[in-house]
Write a protein that holds these residues in place. Structure first.
Motif, PDB file in Angstrom:
ATOM      1  N   VAL A  52       0.817  -1.218   0.000  1.00 18.76           N
ATOM      2  CA  VAL A  52       0.000   0.000   0.000  1.00 18.76           C
ATOM      3  C   VAL A  52       0.852   1.271   0.000  1.00 18.76           C
ATOM      4  O   VAL A  52       0.396   2.331  -0.424  1.00 18.76           O
ATOM      5  N   ALA A  53       2.094   1.192   0.403  1.00 22.52           N
ATOM      6  CA  ALA A  53       2.979   2.366   0.405  1.00 22.52           C
ATOM      7  C   ALA A  53       3.220   2.885  -1.007  1.00 22.52           C
ATOM      8  O   ALA A  53       3.563   4.051  -1.188  1.00 22.52           O
ATOM      9  N   ARG A  54       3.014   2.029  -2.001  1.00 24.27           N
ATOM     10  CA  ARG A  54       3.217   2.449  -3.394  1.00 24.27           C
ATOM     11  C   ARG A  54       2.137   3.402  -3.872  1.00 24.27           C
ATOM     12  O   ARG A  54       2.299   4.087  -4.870  1.00 24.27           O
ATOM     13  N   SER A  55       1.002   3.421  -3.165  1.00 29.28           N
ATOM     14  CA  SER A  55      -0.084   4.314  -3.555  1.00 29.28           C
ATOM     15  C   SER A  55       0.175   5.707  -3.005  1.00 29.28           C
ATOM     16  O   SER A  55       0.395   5.884  -1.809  1.00 29.28           O
ATOM     17  N   GLN A  56       0.139   6.669  -3.872  1.00 28.66           N
ATOM     18  CA  GLN A  56       0.356   8.061  -3.461  1.00 28.66           C
ATOM     19  C   GLN A  56      -0.955   8.840  -3.410  1.00 28.66           C
ATOM     20  O   GLN A  56      -0.950  10.006  -3.036  1.00 28.66           O
ATOM     21  N   GLU A  76       1.301   2.420   6.133  1.00 26.83           N
ATOM     22  CA  GLU A  76       1.973   3.041   4.990  1.00 26.83           C
ATOM     23  C   GLU A  76       1.005   3.741   4.036  1.00 26.83           C
ATOM     24  O   GLU A  76       1.436   4.373   3.080  1.00 26.83           O
ATOM     25  N   ALA A  77      -0.285   3.624   4.293  1.00 25.90           N
ATOM     26  CA  ALA A  77      -1.297   4.288   3.451  1.00 25.90           C
ATOM     27  C   ALA A  77      -1.417   5.744   3.906  1.00 25.90           C
ATOM     28  O   ALA A  77      -2.403   6.169   4.485  1.00 25.90           O
ATOM     29  N   ARG A  78      -0.414   6.522   3.626  1.00 24.33           N
ATOM     30  CA  ARG A  78      -0.286   7.887   4.137  1.00 24.33           C
ATOM     31  C   ARG A  78      -1.382   8.840   3.682  1.00 24.33           C
ATOM     32  O   ARG A  78      -1.663   9.826   4.346  1.00 24.33           O
ATOM     33  N   THR A  79      -2.019   8.548   2.559  1.00 24.07           N
ATOM     34  CA  THR A  79      -3.045   9.453   2.028  1.00 24.07           C
ATOM     35  C   THR A  79      -4.461   9.012   2.386  1.00 24.07           C
ATOM     36  O   THR A  79      -5.423   9.683   2.013  1.00 24.07           O
ATOM     37  N   LEU A  80      -4.599   7.895   3.123  1.00 31.68           N
ATOM     38  CA  LEU A  80      -5.914   7.353   3.446  1.00 31.68           C
ATOM     39  C   LEU A  80      -6.684   8.279   4.382  1.00 31.68           C
ATOM     40  O   LEU A  80      -6.181   8.695   5.423  1.00 31.68           O
ATOM     41  N   VAL A  81      -7.918   8.600   3.996  1.00 30.42           N
ATOM     42  CA  VAL A  81      -8.795   9.477   4.770  1.00 30.42           C
ATOM     43  C   VAL A  81      -9.974   8.696   5.344  1.00 30.42           C
ATOM     44  O   VAL A  81     -10.425   8.968   6.445  1.00 30.42           O
ATOM     45  N   LYS A  82     -10.458   7.696   4.603  1.00 29.11           N
ATOM     46  CA  LYS A  82     -11.625   6.932   5.032  1.00 29.11           C
ATOM     47  C   LYS A  82     -11.360   5.444   4.907  1.00 29.11           C
ATOM     48  O   LYS A  82     -10.922   4.974   3.865  1.00 29.11           O
ATOM     49  N   GLU A 101      -1.399   5.322  13.493  1.00 29.24           N
ATOM     50  CA  GLU A 101      -0.313   5.979  12.774  1.00 29.24           C
ATOM     51  C   GLU A 101      -0.781   6.633  11.475  1.00 29.24           C
ATOM     52  O   GLU A 101       0.000   7.284  10.794  1.00 29.24           O
ATOM     53  N   LEU A 102      -2.050   6.451  11.136  1.00 28.22           N
ATOM     54  CA  LEU A 102      -2.610   7.064   9.933  1.00 28.22           C
ATOM     55  C   LEU A 102      -3.063   8.481  10.276  1.00 28.22           C
ATOM     56  O   LEU A 102      -4.220   8.711  10.622  1.00 28.22           O
ATOM     57  N   GLU A 103      -2.153   9.418  10.191  1.00 29.17           N
ATOM     58  CA  GLU A 103      -2.423  10.792  10.622  1.00 29.17           C
ATOM     59  C   GLU A 103      -3.531  11.480   9.846  1.00 29.17           C
ATOM     60  O   GLU A 103      -4.233  12.333  10.376  1.00 29.17           O
TER      61      GLU A 103
END
Length: 116
Positions: A52-56, A76-82, A101-103
């Motif tokens: 999932v870190a590959r997804s920007q 690693e899903a740094r852009t995940l909102v929902k 850790e999903l800020e």
């Protein structure tokens, strides 16, 4: 699909709820440029979040009522909102701490997961 600005198209959303899908979701889905939404709820699919870190761009993920057994790697899903994971069983101690850790996470739904 969305116009990529170069005369081509990018896949921005994959929505396949309750489509009798089986097996393991390929990590290559996370490599699709421009993918913002992945909805696979209600299918007998497994997930490996190590790619999932590959997804920007992934902002929304619905794994409700799937065969997911761990959230390991989801940090690693740094852009995940929902994130929706309703009805996903067996998650106790399997990466749940990664959720904190999903800020950017703003919406989390985990009804009927059997968490104590």
């Amino acid at each position: 699909c969305d116009d990529d600005g170069n005369g081509g198209a990018t896949i921005s959303s994959i929505t396949l709820p309750v489509n009798n899908l089986v097996g393991t979701v390929p990590f290559e889905l996370f490599e699709l440029p421009g993918l913002t939404r992945l909805i696979l709820n209600g299918n007998d699919v497994l997930f490996d979040f190590m790619g999932v870190a590959r997804s920007q761009t992934l902002r929304e993920l619905d794994i409700s009522h799937t065969k997911a057994t761990s959230l390991k790697g989801l940090r690693e899903a740094r852009t995940l909102v929902k994130l929706r994971a309703d009805g996903v069983r067996g998650l106790e101690g399997t990466g749940l701490s990664e959720l904190w850790e999903l800020e950017g996470l703003r919406e989390l739904e985990m009804d009927r997961c059997g968490l104590a």
